[in-house]
Structure formats: structure tokens, C-alpha cells
Scaffold this motif. Structure first.
Motif, short mmCIF file in Angstrom:
data_model
loop_
_atom_site.label_atom_id
_atom_site.label_comp_id
_atom_site.label_asym_id
_atom_site.label_seq_id
_atom_site.Cartn_x
_atom_site.Cartn_y
_atom_site.Cartn_z
N ALA A 213 64.27 -67.70 45.98
CA ALA A 213 63.22 -68.09 45.00
C ALA A 213 63.44 -69.36 44.68
O ALA A 213 62.15 -70.20 44.46
N ARG A 214 64.60 -70.18 44.69
CA ARG A 214 64.64 -71.52 44.24
C ARG A 214 64.25 -72.32 45.31
O ARG A 214 63.53 -73.22 45.01
N PHE A 215 64.41 -71.97 46.67
CA PHE A 215 63.98 -72.90 47.60
C PHE A 215 62.26 -72.56 47.55
O PHE A 215 61.63 -73.57 48.05
N ALA A 299 50.87 -56.40 49.98
CA ALA A 299 51.57 -55.97 48.79
C ALA A 299 51.25 -56.07 47.32
O ALA A 299 51.30 -55.08 46.67
N HIS A 300 50.52 -56.97 47.51
CA HIS A 300 49.63 -57.02 45.99
C HIS A 300 48.62 -55.92 45.64
O HIS A 300 48.77 -55.24 44.59
N LEU A 301 47.82 -55.70 46.66
CA LEU A 301 46.74 -54.86 46.62
C LEU A 301 47.60 -53.10 46.64
O LEU A 301 46.90 -52.31 45.91
N SER A 302 48.61 -52.95 47.19
CA SER A 302 49.40 -51.62 47.07
C SER A 302 50.29 -51.68 45.72
O SER A 302 50.97 -50.74 45.67
N ARG A 307 50.78 -59.94 40.39
CA ARG A 307 49.52 -61.07 40.78
C ARG A 307 49.88 -62.59 40.55
O ARG A 307 49.49 -63.43 41.31
N GLY A 308 50.74 -62.76 39.77
CA GLY A 308 51.40 -64.15 39.61
C GLY A 308 51.81 -64.76 40.98
O GLY A 308 51.71 -65.83 41.43
N ASP A 309 52.63 -63.87 41.35
CA ASP A 309 53.67 -64.29 42.51
C ASP A 309 52.61 -64.49 43.75
O ASP A 309 52.53 -65.33 44.54
N TRP A 310 51.47 -63.49 43.99
CA TRP A 310 50.71 -63.49 44.95
C TRP A 310 49.97 -64.45 45.06
O TRP A 310 49.82 -65.49 45.90
N GLN A 311 49.57 -65.15 43.79
CA GLN A 311 48.79 -66.27 43.78
C GLN A 311 49.57 -67.40 43.83
O GLN A 311 48.80 -68.35 44.52
N ARG A 312 50.89 -67.47 43.68
CA ARG A 312 51.54 -68.97 44.04
C ARG A 312 51.54 -69.02 45.30
O ARG A 312 51.79 -70.08 45.82
N ILE A 313 51.84 -67.73 46.15
CA ILE A 313 51.98 -67.90 47.40
C ILE A 313 50.89 -68.51 48.14
O ILE A 313 50.89 -69.56 49.12
N ASP A 355 58.37 -57.39 47.06
CA ASP A 355 58.25 -56.89 45.75
C ASP A 355 58.20 -58.20 44.76
O ASP A 355 57.64 -57.88 43.72
N SER A 356 58.96 -59.22 45.14
CA SER A 356 58.32 -60.47 44.31
C SER A 356 58.89 -61.74 45.21
O SER A 356 59.47 -61.60 46.25
#
Lengths: 398, 398
Positions: A213-215, A299-302, A307-313, A355-356
Motif C-alpha cells: 500500500a505504501r508503494f 471487486a467493488h460491485l461484489s 468505495r474509497g479504495d476503488w475510486q483511488r485506483i 479486498d483493499s
């Protein structure tokens, strides 16, 4: 009659070791790295070198093959057996059995043996093809990879695989064959097209999402600099991506992929299919970015990925200048990519999801309707209809 | 600018494990071995099997492909994807890139994946060729070898190599790829031609000379029985030879032959050349017997191998019915085999010789004049001029 002969269980342990170096000006006369790599103290006599250069690299760096030849000529312990062979670059070369054959023939003609070197300079496709030729001639001559793209330096060229396409299947022919050494020259990246410069970062995003996650934070913080061709940010991004990739191969317990799990192929089932259905108009990194966007959305829809992680990606891909959608995502052909991916890995379908950010999870099936919804959602977002559609789909999925 | 990025040393340990079984009536319905080998408890779903059968085996055992098909049909967990492919046997198949391509295409067409099986039934040449196709399709599908000759059961099929010929070089293309399992059916040996029955024993003599003087005693004591097709004596000879071969690969420290030393290739530098110059009129085992006789004579003439040991070796070949001489030994072309052998291994020329029965020793050069004298001596002996010539040569060498 013969008494029963008890079965023999054969167990063989093989250890492979190779260095991955990062340098600048690899073929400059004052750079000792190549000579040090090729000259082994414990082996007598001059070392033969057969060089293969990606045509795209030769075109953008017209001095390169001359410098390479001069470098080897200046070292008495090294013998360049012929002028460097220039081969076409890009995916096309992986569809060319003639080129593999020509390299194998050159190994034969010039007496390259298992202690001689094939020095391959180029993008991932050329290195994959040359690696296959090197791994099969004399059951393996020493391969020194000099990757010249972001994608090859941070991903494909540091690993243990090679491959060419056959029967319209990507990498249908290939082997697991660790290289003798990998020498990454950061200077050659400067002439990359913008789409290849940023495209290679898709694998960095991938490995950050799975492992670190830090990368991912680093990539977010430096997205604009990376996009705008900051050499220092790119060097770090490549280095960390290569390091995570190598660590995975060495420690995950299945370097030669005997099982069905292939975590580093996150986002790749769709990516491979998208490359094929667009006739490689989409390059590998571009297809991987879209494949990751699709699987992250899935993964988000399932209900896995917040939501926050998905949008960051998705926002990171936007900031890097990497598209997250192509119309081919919404064709029926896409779903056949799941079975092709299963067949390529072998055994049971195993797909990496998230998952995150920083934590992958494996699943053994994907719901086709949800894949379609994820593709539609990315399409709506690409057309600027993001937020209304998003709410609708997210509600529908819950 | 970027600070120096420290090199990464990648180290990968891979362990390969496979069983080698000896059985009779492998495809008889009541024999559970094949089903047990293919059905893995930890893997769900039916297992696909693509079968390849040596044309010579199919001809001498016309019921075999039918039994194979019936056997797999009787096991619900196994699926034979197509009628067994029958391919030409003998060295010719290793000169046929079309056959390799046809097998790879069958892997593609029938959806054989990395967890499915290629079941190859035949002599060493067919297994070498099929093994190369299996090792390169999908970067390796599971290969189950069913060797059907003495030579394949005691030597080539239990090891970790495959290969085909290219550019007029034996095994120029190939890989190191341990099989999934090796199933030796002793019953199929009964139909071998006499020259193949005894020819395969050359590798047993070889490994006894290098590793196990007691096994040499066994071969001497049972030479007549072995020659006269005693099944029990042959079963033991095959078993012990395979066991010594497997032990060497597992424990000698270089299973994938990264170094220049290849002890098990004792007698093989000349053997490979003799096969080529006779256009494979001499079969591998026959050529190996002559190659061993040559190198043993050379070792004696050079003062290494005592006269008694040397004479026992030649006498054993006589008793087995294996020739120790062919006129091609005395052609100039033979000596070019030394350099070809060096190139095939890579690095420095390394030849195994003998200090005594059961004890090999490596040397790094061979004296051409002494090789010629050894060949002449074997020629004289073959023509019945043995003892006078022998004394002359032995005196000349001291």
C-alpha cells in the motif's frame, strides 16, 4: 518371475541465481558493468557473445549497436561473434517463428555454447522471443537481458519466463528459464513514446495493489511527475516494482507455476483478451490498466473493495494518463477470456481480486453479469456519466 | 539525479519430484498404476490425457492402443481427448520438426493445460521428441513417459532432458524438464529386436564402470542370460541402471548441467559422432558400446586403466553380443566429434575416462594419436589379430 521392483522417488533441487542491475549508459566505454557480468573469473578463455537488438531501439538509438560492438571489441576477454542481429520489435515478433529459428540458427552457426552468451537488447516482446530461442538452443545458452522499456525493466524482463505466440494463443510456446543476468539501462527510456512510458506503470500499480500500500501512496503522490517524464520518479517506480516482483517469485513458493494460482496475473485475464481482440492496438500495459480497472470495479460491485479504495485506483490511472476503458470491454468475446486464462494457467480457474489496496484475495469464479455491469460502469465513467451511473450500479449491486 | 540503485540478487529454489515405477501389463484393466498416477486426490475434476504412441510399438503390440483407450475409458476421472496419435519411431522422429509441431497443435486443439497429461509411449527418440513438445506447450504440460525399450527404461526416459535434432546437430533443441512420472512396462520389451535388447545394456555397462564395480560383476555373471533374453536378469539390470542414473542426477550437484562436466556421457563423444557418420545405421546403444570400448582402450594405452580391467570390459561386450568396433572409428571425421561434444556441453572440454572398473576420472584433453592407436587396436582385435597387435600397441604406449 521377477520379484516386484520398488518404485524410485526422484527428488531434484535446483537453485537458480541471477543479478538484476540498474545502470545508465550501459554501453559507454567507462561503464564496467557489462564486462564484469560477462567475464567470470572461474572460467578460462574468451567468451563468445551473440547480440540481438530490437529494431525500435536501434532506430531511436542509432549509436547503440555501434557502441555495443565497440564495447565488446575493447575487452579482449569478450568476442562479439557477428554484427548485432536487428529484429522487429513489439508483439509482431512473438508471432514470428522465423525469427526464433533465425536466432537458433545463429547460435548454431557461430558456435554459441552453454557457456557463451546471447545478449538481448529490447522491449518485452523481443526479450520473450529471444529468451525462448536461448532457452531451447543447446537446452539453454546464457541469456543476458537488457530491457529497454519501462514494462520490461519493472516486470517481464526481471522474471523467469519467456514465450512466443502460437495457434493465436499468447505465450502458447515458452519455458521457465531464469536469465544469466538482467541489466537495466535507465538512459534508454528517454526516447519511449509517451504511451509506452506510462503504459509500463500499469504493472507498478498492479504490484502495489497486491503487495504494498505504501508503494501505491508513492505512485499517487508522484503521478503527475511520472506522467510528465520525471526520470528520478520513474527510476524509483521501476526499482520498487522490479523488487516486489522478484520478491514474489523467490518467496511465494511456486516460481515455476506448477499450481493454478498466479497472483501476479491480477487484471491479466481481461488484458490478454483485450490485446488479442484489438489485434494488439492496445499494448500490454494499456490493456493491463483496463484489466485492473475492470477487476477492481468488479471487486467493488461484489462488495469486496471499499468505495474509497476503488475510486483511488481509477483516479490514479487518470492521473497517470492511462485509460480505464475501451469499447471492447463490452463485447461478448471478453468473457471467453476467462476460460482461455484458466486453460493457460491450468487446473481450476483462479483469479486474483482485491479486498483493499495492498491486499489481494483469490477467487475461483466470477459472475458474468457483474463483469458486464463493471464494464458498463467504466464505459459510463469514460463518457462522463460517472456519478449518476455509479450510484445506480452500486445500489443495484448491494 | 537518481541515487545509485543497488543491484538485486535473485535466488530461486525449485524442487522437482517424480516417481519411476516398474510394472508389467501397464494397460491391463486390473493394473491400478496408471490410474493412480493420473488421478491426484488434491485436484478436482476429470483429467485430460493426450496419448502419443511410437509406431514401432503400435506395430509390435497391435492391441496396445486399444487397451490404452479402454483403460482410460474405464476410469471416469480420466478423459482421453482423442485417439492416440501414432508417430514414427527411431532417430528419424527427432529430425522432424513437423511432428513436434503436430503435438503442440494437438495440445492446443484439445485444450490440454498445465494440469493435463501428455502420455508418451515409445522408445527414447519418441520420448525425447514428445518431451520437447510437452515442455514448451503452455511452458510445460505434464509428461508421463512410458518407455518401451531397454535403453529408454534404464537411461534416457528416467532423466530430466528432452530434445530434437536441428542443423544436423543431435539434441540441438531441447530443455531440462523433469517428467511428471515414468512408468516402465517390462512386458513390452519381449518384442524388441535382438540388437535393441542388447544395445540398451551399453548404458548399464557404462554406469557400472563409472559408479558400481559390483554391478559390473553382476553384468559379467549374467552376460549370457542377458544376451539370451532372460527376463528376470534384464529386469534387474534395467532397475539397477535406472537407480544409479537417478542417484547421479539427484546427488552429483548439477542436474541441469550448468557446468562443463557430464560424467554420464562417458563414451558418448565418439558415440554421437558414430551415429551421425553412419546416418544412424548404428543405434545409440550400439554406438555407446563402441564409444566405451574406444575410451577404455585409450585409457589403457595412456597408462590409466590396468590391462585386466580393460580386457574384462571388452570381454563383457563380446559376451553380451555387442560390437566394439566399426570401420568409421578409423576415419578422420571421428576426431571432429571431440569439438562438437565440447560445444554441446559448453565451456572447457571435459571427458570422462576410467582409472579402474567402478572409478571414473575426468580429463580435459585427449591425445589424437592415442585415439587413432586405440581405434586401430580395436580394429585389429575385431579382425582376430588381437593378441599380437595388442602386445605391440601396449608396448608402444609405454
Amino acid at each position: 518371475m521377477t520379484p516386484p521392483l520398488r518404485p524410485i522417488t526422484q527428488e531434484i533441487a535446483v537453485t537458480f541465481r541471477y543479478p538484476v542491475h540498474f545502470t545508465r549508459g550501459l554501453f559507454r566505454p567507462e561503464n564496467p558493468l557489462l564486462a564484469q557480468t560477462l567475464a567470470r573469473a572461474d572460467e578460462a578463455g574468451p567468451k563468445k557473445v551473440l547480440a540481438v537488438v530490437d529494431e525500435g531501439v536501434a532506430r531511436h538509438h542509432p549509436e547503440l549497436t555501434r557502441h555495443l560492438s565497440a564495447y565488446l571489441a575493447a575487452h579482449p576477454g569478450l568476442e562479439l561473434v557477428a554484427a548485432p542481429l536487428v529484429v522487429p520489435g513489439g508483439e509482431a515478433v512473438k508471432n514470428s517463428p522465423e525469427t526464433v529459428h533465425a536466432l537458433q540458427r545463429a547460435v548454431h552457426t557461430h558456435g554459441i555454447d552453454r557457456h557463451s552468451y546471447l545478449l538481448a537488447v529490447g522491449g518485452g516482446a523481443v526479450l520473450d522471443m529471444a529468451g525462448y530461442a536461448a532457452a531451447t538452443a543447446h537446452r539453454g545458452v546464457r541469456l543476458v537481458r537488457v530491457p529497454t522499456t519501462v514494462l520490461a525493466q519493472n516486470d517481464s524482463a526481471v522474471g523467469v519466463k519467456n514465450g512466443v505466440n502460437a495457434f493465436c494463443k499468447k505465450n502458447f510456446l515458452g519455458t521457465f528459464a531464469p536469465p544469466y543476468a538482467v541489466l537495466c539501462d535507465l538512459d534508454v527510456l528517454t526516447t519511449l513514446e509517451q504511451r509506452d512510458w506510462v503504459g509500463g506503470l500499469a504493472e507498478a500499480v498492479k504490484v502495489a495493489l497486491l503487495k504494498d500500500a505504501r508503494f501505491f501512496d508513492f505512485l499517487e503522490a508522484h503521478a503527475a511527475a511520472l506522467r510528465d517524464r520525471d526520470a528520478e520518479a520513474m527510476a524509483w517506480a521501476i526499482y520498487r516494482c522490479a523488487e516486489l516482483h522478484l520478491e514474489h517469485i523467490a518467496t511465494a513458493g511456486d516460481p515455476f507455476e506448477f499450481g493454478s494460482s498466479r497472483p501476479l496475473d491480477f487484471g491479466h485475464w481481461a488484458a490478454h483478451k483485450l490485446e488479442a481482440v484489438t489485434d494488439y492496438r492496445l499494448r500490454h500495459g494499456e490493456a493491463v490498466a483496463i484489466g485492473i480497472a475492470l477487476d477492481a470495479t468488479y471487486a467493488h460491485l461484489s462488495g469486496r473493495l471499499p468505495r474509497g479504495d476503488w475510486q483511488r485506483i481509477l483516479a490514479l490511472f487518470d492521473a497517470l494518463g492511462l485509460a480505464t476503458y475501451t469499447p471492447e470491454l463490452e463485447t461478448g468475446a471478453l468473457l471467453t477470456g476467462l476460460e482461455e486464462f484458466r486453460e493457460h494457467l491450468g487446473g481450476r480457474l483462479t483469479i486474483m481480486l482485491l479486498d483493499s489496496i495492498g491486499r489481494g484475495v483469490e477467487v475461483h469464479d466470477m459472475d458474468h453479469a457483474t463483469i458486464r455491469r463493471a464494464a458498463q460502469l467504466l464505459g459510463a465513467r469514460a463518457k462522463g456519466e460517472t456519478w449518476t451511473q455509479d450510484a445506480t450500479f452500486a445500489a443495484a449491486a448491494r
